[in-house]
Design an enzyme around this catalytic site. Sequence first.
Site, PDB file in Angstrom:
ATOM      1  N   PRO A 285      -6.551  22.003   0.952  1.00 52.35           N
ATOM      2  CA  PRO A 285      -5.242  22.655   0.968  1.00 52.35           C
ATOM      3  C   PRO A 285      -4.955  23.295   2.322  1.00 52.35           C
ATOM      4  O   PRO A 285      -5.829  23.918   2.918  1.00 52.35           O
ATOM      5  CB  PRO A 285      -5.372  23.735  -0.103  1.00 52.35           C
ATOM      6  CG  PRO A 285      -6.827  24.074  -0.109  1.00 52.35           C
ATOM      7  CD  PRO A 285      -7.556  22.802   0.214  1.00 52.35           C
ATOM      8  N   GLY A 286      -3.755  23.128   2.810  1.00 49.89           N
ATOM      9  CA  GLY A 286      -3.351  23.777   4.062  1.00 49.89           C
ATOM     10  C   GLY A 286      -2.186  24.689   3.771  1.00 49.89           C
ATOM     11  O   GLY A 286      -2.328  25.880   3.517  1.00 49.89           O
ATOM     12  N   ARG A 287      -1.005  24.066   3.758  1.00 51.89           N
ATOM     13  CA  ARG A 287       0.250  24.783   3.523  1.00 51.89           C
ATOM     14  C   ARG A 287       0.198  25.671   2.268  1.00 51.89           C
ATOM     15  O   ARG A 287       0.735  26.773   2.279  1.00 51.89           O
ATOM     16  CB  ARG A 287       1.353  23.735   3.349  1.00 51.89           C
ATOM     17  CG  ARG A 287       2.724  24.268   3.164  1.00 51.89           C
ATOM     18  CD  ARG A 287       3.668  23.138   2.690  1.00 51.89           C
ATOM     19  NE  ARG A 287       3.426  21.887   3.378  1.00 51.89           N
ATOM     20  CZ  ARG A 287       4.143  21.450   4.409  1.00 51.89           C
ATOM     21  NH1 ARG A 287       5.153  22.157   4.847  1.00 51.89           N
ATOM     22  NH2 ARG A 287       3.872  20.288   4.980  1.00 51.89           N
ATOM     23  N   ARG A 323       9.377  22.962  12.689  1.00 50.83           N
ATOM     24  CA  ARG A 323       9.623  22.261  11.423  1.00 50.83           C
ATOM     25  C   ARG A 323      11.092  21.905  11.155  1.00 50.83           C
ATOM     26  O   ARG A 323      11.376  20.790  10.729  1.00 50.83           O
ATOM     27  CB  ARG A 323       9.036  23.053  10.241  1.00 50.83           C
ATOM     28  CG  ARG A 323       7.525  23.264  10.350  1.00 50.83           C
ATOM     29  CD  ARG A 323       6.918  23.850   9.086  1.00 50.83           C
ATOM     30  NE  ARG A 323       7.059  22.958   7.965  1.00 50.83           N
ATOM     31  CZ  ARG A 323       8.006  23.026   7.052  1.00 50.83           C
ATOM     32  NH1 ARG A 323       8.874  23.997   7.068  1.00 50.83           N
ATOM     33  NH2 ARG A 323       8.069  22.131   6.097  1.00 50.83           N
ATOM     34  N   TYR A 327      11.311  18.023  10.731  1.00 53.26           N
ATOM     35  CA  TYR A 327      11.229  17.661   9.306  1.00 53.26           C
ATOM     36  C   TYR A 327      12.494  18.011   8.530  1.00 53.26           C
ATOM     37  O   TYR A 327      12.486  17.973   7.305  1.00 53.26           O
ATOM     38  CB  TYR A 327      10.057  18.405   8.627  1.00 53.26           C
ATOM     39  CG  TYR A 327       8.689  18.216   9.236  1.00 53.26           C
ATOM     40  CD1 TYR A 327       8.246  16.957   9.631  1.00 53.26           C
ATOM     41  CD2 TYR A 327       7.820  19.292   9.370  1.00 53.26           C
ATOM     42  CE1 TYR A 327       6.977  16.795  10.168  1.00 53.26           C
ATOM     43  CE2 TYR A 327       6.551  19.137   9.898  1.00 53.26           C
ATOM     44  CZ  TYR A 327       6.137  17.889  10.299  1.00 53.26           C
ATOM     45  OH  TYR A 327       4.890  17.729  10.815  1.00 53.26           O
ATOM     46  N   CYS A 355      17.598  24.345  25.017  1.00 50.27           N
ATOM     47  CA  CYS A 355      18.643  23.414  25.396  1.00 50.27           C
ATOM     48  C   CYS A 355      18.412  22.052  24.745  1.00 50.27           C
ATOM     49  O   CYS A 355      18.043  21.078  25.409  1.00 50.27           O
ATOM     50  CB  CYS A 355      18.722  23.306  26.910  1.00 50.27           C
ATOM     51  SG  CYS A 355      19.155  24.892  27.616  1.00 50.27           S
ATOM     52  N   GLU A 356      18.573  22.007  23.451  1.00 54.67           N
ATOM     53  CA  GLU A 356      18.451  20.784  22.653  1.00 54.67           C
ATOM     54  C   GLU A 356      19.368  20.966  21.457  1.00 54.67           C
ATOM     55  O   GLU A 356      19.352  22.036  20.833  1.00 54.67           O
ATOM     56  CB  GLU A 356      17.020  20.633  22.081  1.00 54.67           C
ATOM     57  CG  GLU A 356      15.939  20.335  23.072  1.00 54.67           C
ATOM     58  CD  GLU A 356      15.884  18.887  23.522  1.00 54.67           C
ATOM     59  OE1 GLU A 356      16.484  18.018  22.854  1.00 54.67           O
ATOM     60  OE2 GLU A 356      15.243  18.645  24.557  1.00 54.67           O
ATOM     61  N   TYR A 384       2.006  25.238   9.857  1.00 57.98           N
ATOM     62  CA  TYR A 384       2.669  24.339  10.802  1.00 57.98           C
ATOM     63  C   TYR A 384       3.733  25.087  11.604  1.00 57.98           C
ATOM     64  O   TYR A 384       4.789  24.535  11.937  1.00 57.98           O
ATOM     65  CB  TYR A 384       3.251  23.103  10.071  1.00 57.98           C
ATOM     66  CG  TYR A 384       2.199  22.428   9.216  1.00 57.98           C
ATOM     67  CD1 TYR A 384       1.174  21.696   9.819  1.00 57.98           C
ATOM     68  CD2 TYR A 384       2.162  22.577   7.831  1.00 57.98           C
ATOM     69  CE1 TYR A 384       0.170  21.121   9.065  1.00 57.98           C
ATOM     70  CE2 TYR A 384       1.164  22.001   7.064  1.00 57.98           C
ATOM     71  CZ  TYR A 384       0.159  21.274   7.683  1.00 57.98           C
ATOM     72  OH  TYR A 384      -0.833  20.706   6.936  1.00 57.98           O
TER      73      TYR A 384
END
Length: 431
Positions: A285-287, A323, A327, A355-356, A384
Amino acid sequence: MSEKRTKKINDFFIYKNNNLYVEDVSVINIANNIKTPFYVYSTASLRRRYIDLATSLNNIKHSLYFSVKSNSNLAVLRVLSLLGSGMDVVSGGEYLRAQKAGVPGYKVVFSGVGKTYDEIKLALNGGIRQFNVESIPEIIMINKIASSLGKKAPISIRVNPDVDAQTHEKIMTGTSENKFGIPLNSALEVYKMASELNSIEIVGIDLHIGSQITDLLPFETAFIKIASFIEKLREEGHSIDRVDIGGGLGISYSTKEEDPISVDKFAIMLSKIFSKLNIEIQLEPGRFISGNSGLLITSVVYLKEGTNKNFLIIDAGMNDLLRPAIYDAEHEFLPVSETKNNDNKIVADIVGPICESSDVFSKNIILPKMTSGDFLAIYSAGAYGAVMSSEYNSRPLIPELIVDENLVSVIRSRPKIEEVIKRDQIPYWLR
Ligand SMILES: *Cc1c(COP(=O)(O)O)cnc(C)c1O
């Protein structure tokens, strides 16, 4: 004395007298001392998420390996290591972090499609529970290195069950379109080939079908396929004592919703599918552990009011939290101080300073009218987040802090911009 008004988001993030607290520490107090943006984690939340998962799995022979790639700060790893957690690493750097956090090699599993010679050697010398291998050339490489060191390398083969995890395509890993794992229909041959190598010891099987999975069904479909494949492997004489089912348990990114998957139901499903095999289940498990345990604290730079649209420009950008940009993730924004006058509301897009055009956090959000210097908290930023940050636009990596009850500590400090620039060098012929 006036009664303190409290409102709980959960046990770790609480409003007291309209001010957001992480456990017993006021966010405003931190933000008055440390420049925004910064990450702040709750120790109690990390512990609770780990313990909740472990408790649900109580009746199952299992072990847990925290996915270091979701949050690799040494302090976070240390909190989990002290609870007995193992670690799932995907690089030599992560392996060294796990070691530094006090996790012994026999509690570390090494995943990833591109482990290099140096990384494999590092893990074999330092001790490793298993390599989750993903290709034939990798098996041959591990065998060669183990042989030269006079060691036997424990491996599990990562298989690809070809199941659509119904998640965002950029975090889906378990279909035949993805680079991960060995397809089930050729895995039997790969097991046979690996079993004939002298310095390889087969210990199990591994899979990981994706991340932020919000439904039990894809898990169940994949695990049923794996369970029957394990029977086949055992019939062929391979000793498969562990099934590593990876991570992927989804979380809620809103304070108003529960976890999308009940871990109790998850555990019952695991038990139904695997108990007859008498096998150890390993989870990565991470998140699930780190995600809801962290906030990103930011402040308003400008409210840019337009004729068609308002933009709330904050000092955190896509370089600090990637994220939303990659995502399409939507993080909930929380006021750090709840204004009592809630009548004065605006609709705005919350955007970063980069600037994106993909540097957008949220579109058409209803907010109390905010002004320069007001603080905001971005919820569910513990996984993340910091690990994916960069110095794009020459913005130094932002600090990370951890709270434990009334204690607070910086666990990664912000480098000075001079230090960042000093890493570049102008070659002698351009001086
Ligand atoms: C990313 C990853 C995990 C953790 O995924 P989460 O969705 O954060 O639980 C576990 N195992 C492997 C192999 C991974 O690549």
